[in-house]
Design an enzyme around this catalytic site. Structure first.
Site, short mmCIF file in Angstrom:
data_model
loop_
_atom_site.label_atom_id
_atom_site.label_comp_id
_atom_site.label_asym_id
_atom_site.label_seq_id
_atom_site.Cartn_x
_atom_site.Cartn_y
_atom_site.Cartn_z
N ASP A 1 123.49 62.64 -1.37
CA ASP A 1 124.24 62.56 -2.61
C ASP A 1 123.67 63.62 -3.57
OD1 ASP A 1 125.80 61.35 -4.79
OD2 ASP A 1 123.88 60.56 -5.48
N ILE A 2 124.39 63.91 -4.65
CA ILE A 2 123.90 64.90 -5.61
C ILE A 2 123.29 64.24 -6.85
CG2 ILE A 2 124.57 66.75 -7.20
CD1 ILE A 2 126.54 67.74 -5.17
N ASP A 3 124.13 63.65 -7.69
CA ASP A 3 123.66 63.14 -8.98
C ASP A 3 122.71 61.96 -8.82
OD1 ASP A 3 125.33 64.76 -11.00
OD2 ASP A 3 126.81 64.07 -9.54
N GLY B 1 130.54 62.38 -4.78
CA GLY B 1 131.81 62.08 -5.41
C GLY B 1 132.39 63.30 -6.10
N LYS C 1 132.62 57.65 0.96
CA LYS C 1 131.89 58.70 1.67
C LYS C 1 131.78 58.38 3.16
CE LYS C 1 129.08 59.85 -2.38
NZ LYS C 1 127.70 59.99 -2.92
N ASP D 1 121.98 57.02 -4.55
CA ASP D 1 121.45 56.24 -5.66
C ASP D 1 122.49 55.44 -6.42
OD1 ASP D 1 121.82 57.72 -8.71
OD2 ASP D 1 122.50 58.76 -6.94
N ASN E 1 128.75 54.30 -5.54
CA ASN E 1 129.63 54.89 -4.53
C ASN E 1 128.89 55.30 -3.27
OD1 ASN E 1 128.28 57.07 -5.69
ND2 ASN E 1 130.04 58.44 -5.55
#
Length: 257
Positions: free
Chosen positions: A9-11, A44, A184, A207, A210
């Site tokens: 994930d990114i954020d 996302g 995802k 984290d 989603n």
């Protein structure tokens, strides 16, 4: 278990609250890049929201828009746009309540407003360029995801009135709108099938809310130490905070570096 692919994930996972990639995360991923393990972003965000992050980390494969748009080494593997009739119902209902929308295509995105504070607050939190203004953009191209801007106490206005759509909150004034069943995990399934990798040979870091399906869709689901409390029960392992070496600790736990 020897893992062959890792989804990030990114954020809150690759980047912190300031939307910066911690130095230790960069170093850990460089170590990982020296192995034969496939490294994939799973977010996302739309592709145009994380281009600089992917380039900085040298990652060319991604699952974007919560599983609706999947690319491996520049090749599109999977697309799942929102059906036009579902978008129309969303547009009508959001308009009735005065809640702004943002429509995300594969190449760019537009909002039906250019000044609403809810839209400005949520998009600015991503540290990306603001969307263009085109209320009819959803009629002109495939839309893979939308932002519906309302506060938590207003979610009940949409709870059972938008069949075929799924709402996932990511900001105090915004929710992602996905096709029903979208997550995802669908993108992960498409990627694993393409590469011939078993579920048990995949790991993932996340984290947020989603990320529930993603962590369940792999052999090793790792939650960041700063994760939303509701994600923790879905993880096989909880690593450290994003700013405290969480990526490196998780990769070591998985035996990947």
């Amino acid at each position: 278990m020897s893992y062959k692919i890792v989804f990030f994930d990114i954020d809150g996972t690759l980047v912190n609250e300031e939307k910066q990639i911690p130095r230790d995360t960069i170093d850990a991923l460089r170590e990982l890049s020296k192995t034969d393990v496939e490294v994939v972003i799973a977010t996302g965000r739309a592709p145009y929201f994380f281009k600089s992050i992917a380039e900085q980390l040298g990652i060319n494969s991604f699952i974007s828009l919560n599983g609706a748009y999947v690319v491996h080494q520049g090749r599109v593997l999977f697309e799942r746009p929102i059906p036009r009739e579902r978008l129309e119902a969303l547009v009508v209902q959001a308009g009735q309540h005065g809640h702004p929308l943002v429509f995300e295509g594969g190449e760019t995105y537009y909002a039906d407003t250019d000044s609403h504070p809810h839209m400005l607050n949520s998009v600015n939190s991503l540290k990306v360029e603001l969307p263009g203004h085109d209320p009819e953009y959803w009629q002109k191209t495939s839309i893979y995801q939308a932002f519906l801007h309302c506060e938590a106490h207003e979610e009940e206005l949409y709870a059972e009135s938008l069949p075929g759509l799924r709402l996932v909150r990511w900001h105090k004034t915004a929710m992602d709108v996905l096709p029903e069943g979208g997550s995802k995990a669908l993108g992960i399934e498409a990627m694993l099938q393409h590469l011939g990798i078993a579920v048990e040979e995949a790991a993932a870091f996340g984290d947020g809310l989603n990320d529930k399906e993603m962590l369940a869709a792999v052999g090793l689901g790792i939650a960041m130490g700063n994760s939303h409390p509701e994600l923790i029960p879905h993880a096989d392992y909880v690593t450290a905070h994003v700013d405290e070496g969480g990526i490196r600790q998780g990769l070591k736990h998985a035996g990947l570096i």
